[in-house]
Design a protein around this motif. Sequence first.
Motif, PDB file in Angstrom:
ATOM      1  N   UNK A 118      10.001   1.074 -28.920  1.00 47.19           N
ATOM      2  CA  UNK A 118      10.643   2.256 -28.367  1.00 47.19           C
ATOM      3  C   UNK A 118      11.666   1.967 -27.290  1.00 47.19           C
ATOM      4  N   UNK A 119      11.838   0.702 -26.932  1.00 49.26           N
ATOM      5  CA  UNK A 119      12.822   0.358 -25.910  1.00 49.26           C
ATOM      6  C   UNK A 119      14.233   0.566 -26.460  1.00 49.26           C
ATOM      7  N   UNK A 120      15.182   0.814 -25.557  1.00 41.95           N
ATOM      8  CA  UNK A 120      16.572   0.819 -25.998  1.00 41.95           C
ATOM      9  C   UNK A 120      17.129  -0.579 -25.749  1.00 41.95           C
ATOM     10  N   UNK A 121      17.961  -1.044 -26.667  1.00 43.04           N
ATOM     11  CA  UNK A 121      18.473  -2.410 -26.567  1.00 43.04           C
ATOM     12  C   UNK A 121      19.993  -2.423 -26.764  1.00 43.04           C
ATOM     13  N   UNK A 169      26.143  -4.618 -29.724  1.00 42.25           N
ATOM     14  CA  UNK A 169      25.387  -3.981 -30.811  1.00 42.25           C
ATOM     15  C   UNK A 169      24.201  -3.279 -30.153  1.00 42.25           C
ATOM     16  N   UNK A 170      23.765  -2.192 -30.771  1.00 40.78           N
ATOM     17  CA  UNK A 170      22.617  -1.468 -30.197  1.00 40.78           C
ATOM     18  C   UNK A 170      21.537  -1.289 -31.257  1.00 40.78           C
ATOM     19  N   UNK A 171      20.331  -0.996 -30.793  1.00 38.47           N
ATOM     20  CA  UNK A 171      19.219  -0.821 -31.730  1.00 38.47           C
ATOM     21  C   UNK A 171      19.380   0.498 -32.479  1.00 38.47           C
ATOM     22  N   UNK A 173      21.899  -4.052 -39.366  1.00 34.10           N
ATOM     23  CA  UNK A 173      21.821  -3.157 -40.527  1.00 34.10           C
ATOM     24  C   UNK A 173      23.169  -2.505 -40.786  1.00 34.10           C
ATOM     25  N   UNK A 174      24.080  -2.599 -39.798  1.00 33.31           N
ATOM     26  CA  UNK A 174      25.427  -2.066 -39.994  1.00 33.31           C
ATOM     27  C   UNK A 174      26.363  -2.804 -39.056  1.00 33.31           C
ATOM     28  N   UNK A 199      21.362  -2.725 -34.983  1.00 35.45           N
ATOM     29  CA  UNK A 199      20.364  -3.737 -35.363  1.00 35.45           C
ATOM     30  C   UNK A 199      18.962  -3.151 -35.434  1.00 35.45           C
ATOM     31  N   UNK A 200      18.102  -3.862 -36.137  1.00 36.53           N
ATOM     32  CA  UNK A 200      16.677  -3.558 -36.145  1.00 36.53           C
ATOM     33  C   UNK A 200      15.947  -4.738 -35.512  1.00 36.53           C
ATOM     34  N   UNK A 201      14.723  -4.465 -35.061  1.00 37.64           N
ATOM     35  CA  UNK A 201      13.873  -5.507 -34.493  1.00 37.64           C
ATOM     36  C   UNK A 201      12.759  -5.747 -35.488  1.00 37.64           C
TER      37      UNK A 201
END
Lengths: 252, 846
Positions: B195-198, B151-153, B139-140, B185-187
């Motif tokens: 709710x997990x961190x990625x 990249x992170x969620x 998303x960014x 990112x989105x899932x």
Amino acid sequence: MALATPQSLTTSVLAAQTVEAVKVYGKGQAEACALNGISIGFAKGQFSAIMGPSGSGKSTLLHCLAGLDRLTSGKAYIGGTDLSNLDDRQLTLLRRDSIGFVFQAFNLVPTLTAKENILLPLLLASRSGDPAWIDHIVSTVGLAHRLSHRPDELSGGQQQRVAVARALASRPEVIFADEPTGNLDSRSGTQLLSFLRTAVDQLGQTIIMVTHDPVAASHADRAIFLNDGQVVDEIAQPTPRLVLDRMNDFGK
Amino acid sequence: MLRVAIKGILARKLRLAFTALAVVIGVAFMTGTLVLTDTINRTFDDLFATVYKGTDAVVRATGQFDAPQGMGAQRGRVPAWLLAKVERVPGAAEAEGDVLGYARIVARDGRPLGNPAYGAPTLGGSWSTVARLNPFTLVAGRPPQGLHEMVIDRKSARDGHLQTGDVTTVLTEAPPQKMRITGIVRFGSTDSPGGATVALFTLPVAQRLVAQPGMFDTISVVADKGVPQDVLASHIAKVLPAGYEAATGAQVVKETQSDVRKAMSFFTTFMVAFAVIALVVGGFIIFNTFSMTVAQRAREHALGASNRQVLGSVLLEAAAVGLVASAVGLGLGVGVAIGLKGLLAALGLAVPAGGVAFLPRAAAVSLLAGVGITVVPACSPARKASKVPPVAAMRDIVTGSSGYGSKERVAVGTVITCAGTSALLTGLFSGVPDKLAVVGPGALLVFFGVSVLGRSVSLPLSRFIGWPLPRLRGTTGQLARQNATRNPKRTAASASALMVGTGLVAFITIFASSTKASIDTTIDKSFTGDYIVASGAGLMGGLGPSLAGRLNRLPEVEVATGTRAGLVKVQGSVRRVLGLDAPAAFRLLDLRPLAGRPADLGANSIAVLEDVAEQDHLRLGSQVHVVFKDTGPRALRVAMIYGESQPAGDYVLGMAAYRANFAAGYDNEIFVKKSPAVSNTRALDAVNEVAAGYPGAKVLDRASYKAEQAKPVDQVLSLVYTLLGLTIVIALLGIANTLALSIFERTREIGVMRAVGMTRGQLRSSVRWESVMIALQGTVLGLAVGTFFGWALVRASAKQGIEQFSLPVADLAVIVALAALAGMVAAVLPGRRAAKLDVLKAVVTD
């Protein structure tokens, strides 16, 4: 004896009085006038009977004098106290400390013993009262051996005697009795009335009793007749005969 | 008479509203739970179906065993060289290896995100370069490319106040890594998977940090156009060596969906249990209300109604109340579901956004439960009403029932209580497979039995509880006491509803207190070191092993050793085993070795708890069959037998055996013993300085370690308190209802008391204390039942390390005080009603 006008009597000799007492029930078209400007005084140490046909206002007068109901206009006094100035709490305390009650029925608290019922006003005031006085009352009404019984273990007559003892316990300014013999057989009724008489004669109490029974009224010092919310007559030292005759006049 | 009738109807309106409210709350809770379950299932189903849409086949290691609670099949990794083979399979268009493991992102404020021990997992993995296979969408920013990029969620970005371009730390098995965030990112449709961190890295970086170089967790494959998934999977299967399998995309989606359901089922069961409790408490209230009103009705219609008419009209009223209340409850339940969703999010388990799934099943179950809980308890009063002659019913109202109840009642109550007790104890102490299914109904039966018996003990109990009242509150106290004892049946029934709530509160309080006391004792008994460095991780992840090494090299530290945890299947059941550095760890942990030496714990050996050894007839040298997810089945030799079950559990592996069989190498906790020559402050400072380089590592001394261990107990406790609070509110409605009805019945005597001088304040006070007495009666019975439950569960949990029964007297006293206070609150409305009573009407009404 002439009608006592309140203006002519000082409050010190009156246990209770009303001045221009008016009580109106309902509103508008349904309006009904129960008391139509009654001014009457009740002397201390006197036993008065209030009589009259149904709807004459006799019960209303009693309720308003006893602080159970409020007048629409006019004044009601217990001793020197103007009831119209009192709020609910003050009225309750007045009933507790200065007034005794004997109702027609359902006079007692079913969970309390006879003794506790007698002492109820004192207990509510957290006072122990005068033990000698209480003993005297209890023996006068002949309840000494029934004190630990609960109301449902007492006869109707005994229950009313407990009520009388309760009314006397705190030496009130005035005792109000509302058809006290209405639910009793004639023997118990007579017994109860003689106790009331004794309370006035020997204990110096003031009693105001509403009744429609001429025999009951004959135990009083005076009988006051109400009709259509007004005092219409009064008989001193009434006898059953005199009262009955007067009552029959209402029918005409 | 008309006036009485009108008053009766008005009183009934209020009463019906109160009664209905008790049902409404229970039904709303039940509906809320069911709707939430359906919503979770549907949204997760949709989510996984969407994100794995492009995956046609998945190559993976064969599952070694199935882990409980939705953790799914446990399997090892796939060698990277398989990728080339899979790519060449006919029908495969594209294939890509991927890894997924433990990683924790450190937020802007320096604290690591997520709570892997008790919440959603913290994940690290590889960024897929094949668009069709990538469940994440940017998303960014841009995908990770370099060695220090990720990249992170979006949820982590939001919670951690992180954005593209930021450099932050990531905790993995390797030493802490500084990484630049190149994208968010989105899932699928959600910000994060459940709710997990990625954190996602390039494949080689991910392999190095969260897995192993040269290995993948899975290989995902896209089929050629027109090739069905099962055809592709079967083609791939032909080229795979033994120990590996090819699953279709659809199959993986189905498995994932089912795992999520299983993971959520604990929460669902938990909530449904509370909904059932709320409904049962409502049932008690229904029973009591109908018992009272049926007697009143008999008086009002003393003549002229046939038995059948009475029975019918009561049941009809019950059904109507039940139906209306359930309908209202259904509506409110949707709101409850939304609230529960918030609760889940607060616990760190985010449910994907999307509408609420209101399925007919939820509506049907809730309606049925609501109507059932109203009609069934009303049956007995209705039947009784149709049999009791009206005159007797009238007498019952004026004087109340007295005494201790019939012999039959005592017999029935005793039988029910005994049946419940034996079910409870059987469930707890024997090897029943589904313990909850036996223990739950057993506990309910105990509550029923005690409530039946409650009527027989009500009188002496009330007298005892009310004993100080006349001394404390004078005449009003005495009146309150007498009113509470005048109808023991009614008092007992009103108290029963509260008993359930307070009983469960007492139970959970005692159990929690025992757990905490046991934790303290265990730590005192088995930990002989000075500090613990805790990771806050659960089964997955933990502290990078470099920390223990660095601590060990400190001159202030005599010894520091990490313990590791892992899931295995041993002797047929799935267990958590502890891995520890045998000789060193035994200088810090006293596991009470009974046979064998810690030094004997080599790569092919295992240590066994004394009780387990006895049960399975294991001796030194016996073989134990253990299945590891990474290495499969192994036979290990018993090299040691120890006596202390905490914190070791049933089986312990030496570090050599652990390393040989587990691919991951995180320390769960590091135990530290300071050098005797160094002061406490100096040693602690030194340890803290090293640990500061590892965000998330918490250095604890003995006392704070105890506190830390007790924290999850307190968290569960407050959650349970909140839910039980609901049942207590329902019970209070019941008490208020009883009082309101009693006051209505006592109109005349209240009139007499008011006439002869009872003030409104005194009247309210007597109602208040009567209410307190009812509340305390329920509480005393509840405490008795709760203490028994607590004791039983503590005794049954000895093997889980809860070896000490602790009665938290202060906490229980607080419960009693709160119950008394609650009784006062319940009395407010009825007391006000009583005080407003028209004295004159009350006295002169015939």
